[in-house]
Design a protein around this motif. Structure first.
Motif, mmCIF file in Angstrom:
data_model
loop_
_atom_site.group_PDB
_atom_site.id
_atom_site.type_symbol
_atom_site.label_atom_id
_atom_site.label_comp_id
_atom_site.label_asym_id
_atom_site.label_seq_id
_atom_site.Cartn_x
_atom_site.Cartn_y
_atom_site.Cartn_z
ATOM 1 N N LEU A 211 -40.866 -75.607 22.978
ATOM 2 C CA LEU A 211 -39.591 -75.596 22.263
ATOM 3 C C LEU A 211 -38.660 -76.695 22.770
ATOM 4 C CD1 LEU A 211 -39.042 -71.737 22.049
ATOM 5 C CD2 LEU A 211 -39.747 -73.289 20.221
ATOM 6 N N LEU B 20 -41.404 -69.714 18.506
ATOM 7 C CA LEU B 20 -40.061 -69.198 18.748
ATOM 8 C C LEU B 20 -40.008 -67.680 18.586
ATOM 9 C CD1 LEU B 20 -37.033 -69.690 19.241
ATOM 10 C CD2 LEU B 20 -36.786 -70.039 16.770
ATOM 11 N N ASP C 103 -33.101 -72.837 18.095
ATOM 12 C CA ASP C 103 -33.131 -71.568 17.377
ATOM 13 C C ASP C 103 -33.688 -71.729 15.970
ATOM 14 O OD1 ASP C 103 -31.058 -72.577 15.787
ATOM 15 O OD2 ASP C 103 -29.519 -71.715 17.085
#
Length: 718
Positions: free
Chosen positions: A361, A391, A406
């Protein structure tokens, strides 16, 4: 184990320090059956499955050929481009799917033949021995007569030409470079043997001249001081170079065999052999040693590291270290889609290792900042799918620890990519999903701009008002954000037919920019002046607009953006041919302005002249003539603008929806100038139907459609 591990650190130092020397989803195992269809979105999945196959898997060649056919779709365009390095790189990409046995036993797909012939034809006059020999060997493997004899002739000439060079570094350095380039194109077993032998001969020649530690007198070739320092490093690095020849193809056994034959001249050989022997074991110790080997080559020879990790995923399919390794190498090669897919696989293999999630990420966050979603929407979808899988699993396992990126940001970036590709419905869906995940200002702005582009002004205004409410910055930064949003809100209201409300927003925006102008210095001032100029123009203040546009060009004379923004606005506002020509002249004074932008700027001046029922100055035609030579799209546009290329042929030359959209727009402006309002309207409408909302031509067509009269006649002024 500790002793064997130390060789990796040493090997890395040698490989890096001696850089002046030569050569500077679905998981399948066993018999995979017939390959699925390969598309842009499935390519990396199929490729990953391919690298899991053993070299002797009966299905492997069919999977390889499916991948080659997909990649070969670009061959014709690359050959037409005529860029030698691009053709060689493309040929090497195709050859990278071949094993040494494929080349040696004649199992080479016919799709490589046009590229190989091109390299032979163009590379021979350039003296590019290695790549020409490689291309000839591929043609021989395909079955073309005479190519092997020609290759032998080139090889013999190369050896003979260097036989009299007394300096061993120069003699072997040249030969090794040639054969490394040969091996990259056609890695036949005999080529690997020759390359490994050259490394050994170079080592022996250097030892004979200087001793294993570099002691002794200079050779008759008179080595430089730098070469004297390099010689002992090359002696010590030789076992690593020899091993790399075979490890690049995942051949651990032959790497061991050839390093053993070298003896132990420098001390490195035995330490390397310990690690290679350990890596041969089918246990955790073997996996660890193989991983250490890959790490040792990753910086200096990433292709070797990649091949070792491919061997790792075949031998140790449940070990996450090897997909992580392949992800890192893919990132180094800017293959973002492949990297994300490998990270997703690593997460599946090590679901409790949060470091793997965070590395994946974190890399994704960095790549998004660099605009990774902008280039290829098919790959963007693949990247987003894998990123969301990683995620979501991370958030499920560690809900109290925030990740570096996010869901809303991933979907926002994918929405932008869909917009750039002209996929309006998909873009809207992604942007709405981004807002559902987290209501951010940027997602409201992007969705508002999209809706405004497709004529939904009221809905666009709602999102832009929401974005205004989310501005949290204070001072100059906050004022600039509000000024930009107020102008965009005014545009949305104008599209919705609320002209008075639009003008109110424009005045508020202009007031904010006026307050900011004295706080901004340097090239950034041009951004403020351009916006002031556009707003003055929208409000009917022509003189003030011209003054602001002049200040914008003065503030950033070497930036492309002010010229583009001014000319694009002049295309759709009250025609001002004199100012447009002045902008074009000033833009062309800049040495850094790319040729394609000169073409677009000249086309925009022609469009402004057409709307003004006038002719552009002679210099515009001269510029277009200079830019019309070549096979690229911008050269074709220039030829079209000069009347040398008919519209039908321009459309035939277009490679994608973006180029077809541009062709339709410029033909529409030409017809508008010729008085064919109905034809212009039809073409401008086709531009809007293309969905290419991120294009200048789309925005200009949208504005010009509003300006066209309901019946044929003069063009209405805005």
């Amino acid at each position: 184990m500790a002793q064997a591990s130390r060789v990796l650190t040493f090997s890395l130092c040698l490989l890096c320090l001696a850089c002046g020397g030569p050569a500077t989803g679905a998981r399948h195992g066993g018999q995979a059956g017939q390959p699925p269809e390969v598309t842009a979105e499935t390519f990396h999945e199929v490729e990953r499955a391919y690298w899991r196959m053993e070299p002797d898997d009966p299905s492997r060649v069919a999977w390889r050929d499916a991948l080659v056919r997909h990649l070969s779709r670009e061959s014709e365009d690359i050959l037409e481009g005529g860029d030698y390095d691009a053709v060689v790189e493309h040929l090497a990409d195709l050859a990278g799917l071949l094993t040494p046995a494929d080349v040696g036993e004649g199992r080479v797909p016919a799709e490589v033949a046009p590229l190989a012939r091109w390299v032979v034809e163009r590379g021979s006059p350039r003296g590019d021995e290695g790549r020409v020999m490689g291309a000839l060997l591929l043609l021989h493997a395909i079955g073309e007569e005479g190519s092997e004899a020609e290759r032998e002739q080139v090889a013999r000439w190369g050896r003979d030409a260097r036989a009299g060079i007394e300096n061993p570094l120069e003699r072997y350095g040249d030969l090794i470079q040639v054969w490394e380039q040969h091996e990259e194109i056609a890695p036949a077993p005999e080529v690997l043997t020759t390359l490994a032998r050259l490394y050994v001969e170079q080592r022996d020649a250097l030892i004979g001249a200087f001793g294993p530690e570099g002691q002794g007198s200079r050779t008759p070739g008179r080595l430089s001081f730098q070469q004297l320092r390099l010689a002992p490093l090359l002696v010590q690095r030789a076992p690593l170079d020899v091993a790399a020849v075979y490890l690049r193809h995942g051949d651990l056994e032959r790497a061991i065999e050839h390093v053993e034959r070298m003896g132990d001249q420098s001390g490195v050989e035995q330490r390397l052999l310990q690690l290679l022997e350990s890596a041969r074991e089918n246990n955790d110790r073997g996996a660890t040693s193989l991983s250490e080997l890959a790490q040792g080559f990753v910086r200096a020879r990433p292709n070797v590291s990649e091949a070792i990790c491919r061997l790792g995923i075949r031998r140790f399919p449940d070990d996450a270290r090897f997909p992580v390794c392949l992800a890192r190498v893919a990132l180094e090669q800017s293959e973002v889609g492949a990297a994300t897919a490998w990270y997703a696989e690593a997460v599946q293999l090590a679901p409790d290792d949060r470091e793997v999630y965070d590395e994946a990420l974190g890399q994704l966050d960095t790549m998004m900042e660099e605009g990774l979603f902008e280039a290829d929407v098919s790959q963007s979808r693949v990247i987003a799918r894998h990123a969301l899988e990683i995620l979501e699993e991370r958030q499920r396992r560690w809900p109290d620890r925030a990740p570096s990126v996010d869901r809303s940001e991933i979907l926002l970036q994918l929405g932008r990519a869909e917009m750039s590709a002209g996929n309006v419905a998909e873009a809207r869906e992604r942007l709405e999903a981004s807002l559902a995940a987290d209501e951010t200002r940027e997602a409201h702005v992007q969705l508002g701009l999209l809706l405004a582009r497709v004529g939904q002004g009221d809905e666009a205004a709602r999102h832009l008002r929401a974005a205004l409410d989310l501005v949290q910055e204070t001072g100059a930064e906050g004022a600039a954000a509000r000024a930009e949003l107020l102008e965009q809100l005014g545009d949305a209201q104008r599209i919705a037919g609320e002209q008075r409300q639009a003008e109110r927003m424009y005045r508020q925006s202009l007031a904010l920019w006026n307050d900011l102008i004295e706080q901004v210095r340097g090239p950034r001032r041009s951004v403020v002046e351009v916006r002031r100029g556009v707003l003055h123009s929208r409000l009917g203040n022509t003189e003030a607009a011209m003054e602001a546009f002049g200040h914008a060009m003065d503030a950033a004379p070497s930036w492309r953006e002010p010229y583009a923004a001014i000319l694009a606005h002049l295309v759709v506002s009250q025609p001002n041919l004199e100012l447009a020509q002045q902008v074009l002249r000033r833009a062309n004074y800049q040495l850094t302005l790319e040729p394609q932008w000169k073409v677009y700027f000249a086309l925009w001046v022609q469009a402004i002249a057409a709307r003004a029922a006038s002719e552009p100055e002679r210099e515009v035609g001269v510029l277009l003539r200079e830019l019309s030579n070549g096979d690229g799209w911008s050269a074709r546009l220039a030829a079209y603008a000069r009347g040398e290329l008919p519209y039908g042929q321009l459309v035939e030359a277009a490679d994608d929806d973006g180029e077809r959209t541009e062709a339709a727009f410029y033909e529409g402006t030409r017809r508008l100038g010729a008085g064919d309002v109905a034809g212009a309207r039809e073409l401008f409408q086709s531009v809007l139907e293309s969905g290419m909302v991120s294009f200048y031509e789309y925005a200009m067509a949208q504005e010009l459609l509003v300006a066209l009269p309901s019946a044929e006649g003069t063009v209405a002024e805005q």
